[in-house]
Design a protein around this motif. Structure first.
Motif, PDB file in Angstrom:
ATOM      1  N   GLY A 195       0.631  -1.403  -0.072  1.00  0.00           N
ATOM      2  CA  GLY A 195       0.105  -0.087  -0.120  1.00  0.00           C
ATOM      3  C   GLY A 195       0.367   0.956  -0.627  1.00  0.00           C
ATOM      4  N   GLY A 196       0.379   2.198   0.883  1.00  0.00           N
ATOM      5  CA  GLY A 196       1.077   3.242   1.220  1.00  0.00           C
ATOM      6  C   GLY A 196       2.637   3.208   1.034  1.00  0.00           C
ATOM      7  N   ALA A 213      -0.066  -3.860  -4.051  1.00  0.00           N
ATOM      8  CA  ALA A 213      -1.210  -2.664  -3.411  1.00  0.00           C
ATOM      9  C   ALA A 213      -2.798  -3.734  -3.168  1.00  0.00           C
ATOM     10  N   PRO A 214      -2.963  -3.958  -1.628  1.00  0.00           N
ATOM     11  CA  PRO A 214      -3.811  -4.301  -0.660  1.00  0.00           C
ATOM     12  C   PRO A 214      -4.868  -3.627  -0.929  1.00  0.00           C
ATOM     13  N   GLY A 262     -11.645  -2.841   0.223  1.00  0.00           N
ATOM     14  CA  GLY A 262     -12.587  -1.641  -0.994  1.00  0.00           C
ATOM     15  C   GLY A 262     -12.116   0.084  -1.221  1.00  0.00           C
ATOM     16  N   TRP A 263     -11.013  -0.398  -1.636  1.00  0.00           N
ATOM     17  CA  TRP A 263     -10.626   1.586  -1.381  1.00  0.00           C
ATOM     18  C   TRP A 263      -9.579   1.361  -2.348  1.00  0.00           C
ATOM     19  N   MET A 312      -1.687  -6.051 -10.581  1.00  0.00           N
ATOM     20  CA  MET A 312      -1.138  -5.472  -8.828  1.00  0.00           C
ATOM     21  C   MET A 312      -2.691  -4.919  -8.424  1.00  0.00           C
ATOM     22  N   LEU A 313      -2.934  -3.955  -9.568  1.00  0.00           N
ATOM     23  CA  LEU A 313      -4.043  -3.043  -9.210  1.00  0.00           C
ATOM     24  C   LEU A 313      -5.577  -4.270  -8.368  1.00  0.00           C
ATOM     25  N   TYR A 314      -5.483  -4.747  -9.316  1.00  0.00           N
ATOM     26  CA  TYR A 314      -6.607  -5.226  -9.654  1.00  0.00           C
ATOM     27  C   TYR A 314      -7.340  -6.203  -8.410  1.00  0.00           C
ATOM     28  N   THR A 315      -6.180  -6.915  -8.850  1.00  0.00           N
ATOM     29  CA  THR A 315      -5.567  -8.293  -7.745  1.00  0.00           C
ATOM     30  C   THR A 315      -5.594  -8.418  -5.608  1.00  0.00           C
TER      31      THR A 315
END
Length: 256
Positions: free
Chosen positions: A106-107, A128-129, A134-135, A157-160
């Motif tokens: 994430g961050g 990128a979890p 939900g966001w 990475m973004l979608y999974t």
């Protein structure tokens, strides 16, 4: 400064260490404020020529923002306008190296991508979890990933929200090198030492030039590069570099 962020300067190298290993170095607002202050010091100090960002311990570089602190924002608008640690790193005028040890989630992944050079321990893991909760990321996740690893890999990475290991991160171009865990900081310091030995103004303008190459139209980027070159050429350090070359000695740069 925060009790959970260490900041030191030695031999022209500033080291920012996220120091909350029991929580995977998850960022609190207090830590974010301290990081912003540390970067501000780096920007204004002539003694700092390069910055290393890392996490304490071997388990994590950073798990991103501490989720338990997110409900403290009264409104989504307050959350949107929070002081962002990734913005601070992107605003650093000095070259920045991320030494990624363990999880960069994430961050934490956004923090690494806000740095100019990324090297990783063999045990590093990247994700990128946010989508699982939900966001989506808001610290430059999509732009950072798409520039680093391409649209398809970024989409994966973004979608999974699933993790990739250090070997895949290197193959995709997310990191430049993978080292043994015990070699990570020594290697980061070796690279930092090489940069610190170069002309500081030239290093800072090289950083500006690289970003322009990503953001400007082709011909405008070349024009901007020539302007930056002219600025560097007029510095005392450039004169010292030419003199040292003629005299066959190592240059002594003073950021002048």
């Amino acid at each position: 400064m925060s009790a959970n962020l260490r900041f030191d300067i030695a031999a022209h190298i500033a080291t920012i260490t996220l120091d909350r290993p029991e929580k995977l170095n998850a960022m609190t607002p207090d830590m974010a404020e301290a990081l912003v202050a540390a970067v501000s010091t780096c920007n204004t100090s002539n003694d700092v020529r390069v910055v290393i960002v890392t996490g304490a311990g071997e388990k994590a570089f950073s798990a991103g923002s501490d989720i338990s602190t997110l409900d403290a924002y009264e409104t989504p608008w307050d959350f949107r306008n929070r002081q962002d640690y990734c913005d601070a790193l992107r605003a650093c005028r000095k070259p920045v190296i991320a030494a990624v040890n363990g999880y960069a989630l994430g961050g934490g992944l956004e923090t690494a991508m806000a740095c100019d050079i990324r090297i990783a321990s063999a045990n590093a893991r990247f994700a990128a979890p946010e989508i699982k909760l939900g966001w989506i990321g808001g610290g430059g996740m999509a732009v950072g990933l798409s520039h680093s690893i391409g649209m398809s890999n970024a989409a994966l990475m973004l979608y999974t929200g699933e993790m990739i290991d250090a070997e895949r991160a290197a193959a995709w171009g997310l990191v430049s090198e993978v080292t043994a865990p015990e070699s990570l900081l020594p290697r980061a310091r070796e690279i930092a030492g090489q940069i610190a030995a170069r002309a500081p103004i030239a290093a800072e303008t090289a950083k500006l030039n690289l970003r322009a190459a990503h953001q400007m139209p082709y011909e405008k980027a070349i024009e901007y590069e020539r302007d930056l070159q002219a600025i560097c050429f007029g510095t005392a350090d450039a004169a010292e570099g030419r003199a040292a070359f003629a005299e066959r000695r190592a240059p002594v740069f003073r950021r002048r």
